[in-house]
Design a protein around this motif. Structure first.
Motif, PDB file in Angstrom:
ATOM      1  N   PRO A   1     -15.783  31.557  29.335  1.00  0.00           N
ATOM      2  CA  PRO A   1     -14.949  32.706  28.954  1.00  0.00           C
ATOM      3  C   PRO A   1     -14.181  33.347  30.110  1.00  0.00           C
ATOM      4  O   PRO A   1     -13.039  33.781  29.931  1.00  0.00           O
ATOM      5  CB  PRO A   1     -15.964  33.689  28.356  1.00  0.00           C
ATOM      6  CG  PRO A   1     -17.052  32.809  27.828  1.00  0.00           C
ATOM      7  CD  PRO A   1     -17.164  31.678  28.805  1.00  0.00           C
ATOM      8  N   ALA A   2     -14.767  33.398  31.304  1.00  0.00           N
ATOM      9  CA  ALA A   2     -14.088  34.039  32.433  1.00  0.00           C
ATOM     10  C   ALA A   2     -12.793  33.332  32.805  1.00  0.00           C
ATOM     11  O   ALA A   2     -11.900  33.932  33.400  1.00  0.00           O
ATOM     12  CB  ALA A   2     -15.011  34.085  33.651  1.00  0.00           C
ATOM     13  N   ALA A   3     -12.670  32.034  32.481  1.00  0.00           N
ATOM     14  CA  ALA A   3     -11.483  31.246  32.823  1.00  0.00           C
ATOM     15  C   ALA A   3     -10.401  31.318  31.756  1.00  0.00           C
ATOM     16  O   ALA A   3      -9.351  30.683  31.895  1.00  0.00           O
ATOM     17  CB  ALA A   3     -11.874  29.794  33.071  1.00  0.00           C
ATOM     18  N   ASP A   4     -10.629  32.099  30.712  1.00  0.00           N
ATOM     19  CA  ASP A   4      -9.628  32.292  29.646  1.00  0.00           C
ATOM     20  C   ASP A   4      -8.824  33.540  30.013  1.00  0.00           C
ATOM     21  O   ASP A   4      -9.165  34.658  29.639  1.00  0.00           O
ATOM     22  CB  ASP A   4     -10.352  32.470  28.317  1.00  0.00           C
ATOM     23  CG  ASP A   4      -9.391  32.518  27.137  1.00  0.00           C
ATOM     24  OD1 ASP A   4      -8.165  32.391  27.348  1.00  0.00           O
ATOM     25  OD2 ASP A   4      -9.866  32.678  25.996  1.00  0.00           O
ATOM     26  N   CYS A   5      -7.746  33.335  30.781  1.00  0.00           N
ATOM     27  CA  CYS A   5      -7.045  34.433  31.445  1.00  0.00           C
ATOM     28  C   CYS A   5      -5.637  34.649  30.900  1.00  0.00           C
ATOM     29  O   CYS A   5      -5.040  33.750  30.315  1.00  0.00           O
ATOM     30  CB  CYS A   5      -6.901  34.134  32.939  1.00  0.00           C
ATOM     31  SG  CYS A   5      -8.428  33.824  33.818  1.00  0.00           S
ATOM     32  N   SER A   6      -5.087  35.823  31.180  1.00  0.00           N
ATOM     33  CA  SER A   6      -3.639  36.007  31.151  1.00  0.00           C
ATOM     34  C   SER A   6      -3.104  35.468  32.470  1.00  0.00           C
ATOM     35  O   SER A   6      -3.727  35.654  33.526  1.00  0.00           O
ATOM     36  CB  SER A   6      -3.284  37.485  31.009  1.00  0.00           C
ATOM     37  OG  SER A   6      -3.750  38.006  29.784  1.00  0.00           O
ATOM     38  N   VAL A   7      -1.943  34.804  32.432  1.00  0.00           N
ATOM     39  CA  VAL A   7      -1.425  34.183  33.643  1.00  0.00           C
ATOM     40  C   VAL A   7      -0.144  34.874  34.086  1.00  0.00           C
ATOM     41  O   VAL A   7       0.722  35.207  33.278  1.00  0.00           O
ATOM     42  CB  VAL A   7      -1.194  32.665  33.447  1.00  0.00           C
ATOM     43  CG1 VAL A   7      -0.121  32.375  32.396  1.00  0.00           C
ATOM     44  CG2 VAL A   7      -0.854  31.999  34.776  1.00  0.00           C
ATOM     45  N   VAL A   8      -0.049  35.111  35.397  1.00  0.00           N
ATOM     46  CA  VAL A   8       1.129  35.707  36.012  1.00  0.00           C
ATOM     47  C   VAL A   8       1.628  34.724  37.068  1.00  0.00           C
ATOM     48  O   VAL A   8       0.895  34.381  37.996  1.00  0.00           O
ATOM     49  CB  VAL A   8       0.815  37.062  36.678  1.00  0.00           C
ATOM     50  CG1 VAL A   8       2.092  37.711  37.182  1.00  0.00           C
ATOM     51  CG2 VAL A   8       0.073  37.980  35.726  1.00  0.00           C
ATOM     52  N   SER A   9       2.860  34.265  36.925  1.00  0.00           N
ATOM     53  CA  SER A   9       3.403  33.262  37.831  1.00  0.00           C
ATOM     54  C   SER A   9       4.450  33.880  38.754  1.00  0.00           C
ATOM     55  O   SER A   9       5.305  34.641  38.303  1.00  0.00           O
ATOM     56  CB  SER A   9       4.052  32.128  37.033  1.00  0.00           C
ATOM     57  OG  SER A   9       4.678  31.188  37.885  1.00  0.00           O
ATOM     58  N   PHE A  10       4.370  33.553  40.056  1.00  0.00           N
ATOM     59  CA  PHE A  10       5.465  33.894  40.959  1.00  0.00           C
ATOM     60  C   PHE A  10       6.293  32.638  41.170  1.00  0.00           C
ATOM     61  O   PHE A  10       5.800  31.628  41.672  1.00  0.00           O
ATOM     62  CB  PHE A  10       4.970  34.415  42.307  1.00  0.00           C
ATOM     63  CG  PHE A  10       6.104  34.854  43.199  1.00  0.00           C
ATOM     64  CD1 PHE A  10       6.611  36.142  43.097  1.00  0.00           C
ATOM     65  CD2 PHE A  10       6.703  33.976  44.094  1.00  0.00           C
ATOM     66  CE1 PHE A  10       7.689  36.547  43.876  1.00  0.00           C
ATOM     67  CE2 PHE A  10       7.764  34.367  44.889  1.00  0.00           C
ATOM     68  CZ  PHE A  10       8.272  35.661  44.773  1.00  0.00           C
ATOM     69  N   SER A  11       7.577  32.711  40.793  1.00  0.00           N
ATOM     70  CA  SER A  11       8.476  31.559  40.888  1.00  0.00           C
ATOM     71  C   SER A  11       9.412  31.731  42.077  1.00  0.00           C
ATOM     72  O   SER A  11      10.370  32.489  42.020  1.00  0.00           O
ATOM     73  CB  SER A  11       9.284  31.415  39.590  1.00  0.00           C
ATOM     74  OG  SER A  11      10.191  30.337  39.683  1.00  0.00           O
ATOM     75  N   TRP A  12       9.106  31.031  43.177  1.00  0.00           N
ATOM     76  CA  TRP A  12       9.994  31.067  44.342  1.00  0.00           C
ATOM     77  C   TRP A  12      11.077  29.988  44.161  1.00  0.00           C
ATOM     78  O   TRP A  12      10.916  29.067  43.364  1.00  0.00           O
ATOM     79  CB  TRP A  12       9.199  30.877  45.636  1.00  0.00           C
ATOM     80  CG  TRP A  12       8.347  29.648  45.705  1.00  0.00           C
ATOM     81  CD1 TRP A  12       7.071  29.496  45.232  1.00  0.00           C
ATOM     82  CD2 TRP A  12       8.718  28.386  46.279  1.00  0.00           C
ATOM     83  NE1 TRP A  12       6.624  28.221  45.471  1.00  0.00           N
ATOM     84  CE2 TRP A  12       7.610  27.521  46.120  1.00  0.00           C
ATOM     85  CE3 TRP A  12       9.857  27.895  46.914  1.00  0.00           C
ATOM     86  CZ2 TRP A  12       7.608  26.207  46.569  1.00  0.00           C
ATOM     87  CZ3 TRP A  12       9.871  26.587  47.362  1.00  0.00           C
ATOM     88  CH2 TRP A  12       8.760  25.754  47.186  1.00  0.00           C
ATOM     89  N   PRO A  13      12.189  30.079  44.891  1.00  0.00           N
ATOM     90  CA  PRO A  13      13.361  29.251  44.553  1.00  0.00           C
ATOM     91  C   PRO A  13      13.329  27.828  45.108  1.00  0.00           C
ATOM     92  O   PRO A  13      14.168  27.422  45.905  1.00  0.00           O
ATOM     93  CB  PRO A  13      14.522  30.048  45.135  1.00  0.00           C
ATOM     94  CG  PRO A  13      13.939  30.784  46.275  1.00  0.00           C
ATOM     95  CD  PRO A  13      12.540  31.137  45.848  1.00  0.00           C
ATOM     96  N   SER A  14      12.345  27.059  44.656  1.00  0.00           N
ATOM     97  CA  SER A  14      12.373  25.617  44.906  1.00  0.00           C
ATOM     98  C   SER A  14      13.632  25.032  44.280  1.00  0.00           C
ATOM     99  O   SER A  14      14.092  25.476  43.220  1.00  0.00           O
ATOM    100  CB  SER A  14      11.130  24.968  44.292  1.00  0.00           C
ATOM    101  OG  SER A  14      11.294  23.577  44.154  1.00  0.00           O
TER     102      SER A  14
END
Length: 350
Positions: free
Chosen positions: A112-125
Motif C-alpha cells: 500500500p505505501a507504494a500506491d502513490c500520487s506522482v509528481v514529475s519534474f520535466s527538464w528540457p531534454s
C-alpha cells in the motif's frame, strides 16, 4: 489504465500549455518568475504486462510558478507522494508517460505505501538519442560508432544529443530548487497526516539532482528532511570527487530519511557513458567509498546491487539494462518495501 500525473516543467511554453506540443521549447533563463509551469496531465493506456507507457490524453490546471490551489489540495489529501525526475532522451510527453508508468508499476507491487500520487519534474531534454544532422558525420567515424549510434553515447558527433541533454540537465538546477520549494508545503501536509514522501531519480535525472543539491547546499537552504525515502536508479553521474563519493549524496542524505542507490555493473548504457565522460558512473557501482560507514551509515544508506537479476520482460533491447528499475519485478518490490519503511540497510545484493 488511466493515471493522473501532477507535473512541473522549466520548458518554455509555445502556447497556453493545454496541449503536449506547447511544451516542445527549450529552457529559458533559469530562476526567473514564471519559468516553471505547473499542471496536471492525464495518461491513458499504460500496459504493465507489455512494459509499455501510455498516451498523454489531456492537460489541465495550467499555472505559473506553483500548482493551482485545487491541485495543491489534491496533492495534500490523497496518497503518499512520489516525486520523479526523468533521464536522458525523454521528450516532454515521455517524461509524463514514464511517470505514469512508474506510479502504476510500483503500485502493482501490492504494498500500500507504494500506491502513490506522482509528481514529475520535466527538464528540457531534447527527447532524441541522436540528432538527425549528426548521423552522416557519425557514419564517417567507422563501424563501431555506427553500431552504437542508436544510443547516441559514442565519440563525437553522435554524442552531441547526449551532451546537449547533459548541459540542459545541469542548467535546470535553480528551477528544480524552485519546484521543490513550492512543493514543500504539500509534502509537509502529507507527512503531518502520517503519509510519506518519496523521491525517484533515474539516469541523467540524477545529474539534474546533483547540480540542484550542490546549489541548494551552497545557498544555505534548509536541510530538514524533505523525503522519507530517496531512490536513485542507474545514476548517470560520476562515482567520485577527489577520491571520495560525490558531495551531493551527502546533501541528499541530509534531506532524506533514507537513501537507496540502485546500481548494476551490467548497465550497458552507463558503460558507454563512462567511456564518453572518462569517469566511472555512480549507477554502475555506487560511490567509490561506499564501504565507509561513517559517510554512509547502514541505517540511512543502502547500496543495492541489481546486476545478477535476469530481465525476462518483453521488448528487450540494448537499453533494457539501463531500465532495470522499471522492468524487473524484484527491483520494483525492493523499492516498494523501502517505501514501506522496510528493507535491509548497507550493501544489498538482489
Amino acid at each position: 489504465m488511466n493515471t493522473t500525473v501532477y507535473f512541473a516543467t522549466n520548458r518554455q511554453l509555445l502556447g497556453d500549455g493545454s496541449l503536449p506540443a506547447h511544451y516542445a521549447g527549450e529552457s529559458g533563463p533559469a530562476g526567473q518568475p514564471g519559468r516553471v509551469t505547473h499542471a496536471v496531465g492525464f495518461v491513458e493506456g499504460t500496459d504493465l504486462a507489455q512494459l509499455q507507457a501510455g498516451r498523454l490524453a489531456r492537460i489541465e490546471s495550467v499555472a505559473a510558478d506553483d500548482f493551482a490551489e485545487t491541485v495543491q489540495a489534491d496533492l495534500s489529501s490523497g496518497r503518499n507522494l512520489l516525486v520523479f525526475i526523468h533521464g536522458f532522451a525523454n521528450s516532454f510527453t515521455d517524461s509524463i508517460t514514464r511517470a505514469a508508468f512508474n506510479r502504476e508499476w510500483l503500485a502493482a507491487s501490492g504494498i500500500p505505501a507504494a500506491d502513490c500520487s506522482v509528481v514529475s519534474f520535466s527538464w528540457p531534454s531534447r527527447g532524441v538519442v541522436v540528432n538527425p544532422g549528426d548521423v552522416l558525420g557519425g557514419i564517417a567515424l567507422g563501424p563501431m560508432t555506427l553500431a552504437l549510434k542508436l544510443l547516441g553515447i559514442t565519440a563525437s558527433p553522435l554524442a552531441n544529443a547526449y551532451f546537449e541533454d547533459q548541459a540542459a540537465a545541469a542548467a535546470s538546477a535553480a528551477d528544480v530548487i524552485s519546484f521543490l520549494d513550492r512543493l514543500r508545503p504539500a509534502m509537509k501536509r502529507v507527512q503531518r497526516r502520517g503519509g510519506r514522501v518519496f523521491l525517484l531519480a533515474h539516469s541523467m535525472g540524477n545529474w539534474v539532482l546533483e547540480h540542484a543539491l550542490n546549489r541548494w547546499a551552497s545557498m544555505g537552504l534548509p536541510s530538514g528532511v524533505l523525503f522519507d525515502e530517496a531512490l536513485s536508479a542507474a545514476a548517470d553521474t560520476p562515482y567520485a570527487e577527489a577520491g571520495r563519493g560525490p558531495a551531493w549524496l551527502g546533501h541528499l542524505a541530509k534531506l532524506s530519511g533514507r537513501l537507496s542507490l540502485y546500481h548494476s555493473a551490467g548497465d550497458q548504457v552507463l558503460r558507454l557513458s563512462q567511456v564518453v565522460n572518462n569517469v566511472q558512473r555512480l549507477g554502475r557501482s555506487g560511490p567509490t567509498d561506499r564501504t565507509d560507514l561513517t559517510r554512509y551509515p547502514r541505517e540511512s544508506c543502502r547500496f543495492v546491487d541489481c546486476e545478477r537479476l535476469p530481465d525476462t520482460g518483453p521488448g528487450l533491447s540494448l537499453d533494457s539494462s539501463h531500465q532495470f528499475y522499471r522492468r524487473i519485478p524484484e527491483v520494483r518490490d525492493d523499492m516498494a518495501r523501502v517505501m514501506d519503511d522496510r528493507g535491509a540497510g548497507g550493501r544489498v545484493v538482489l
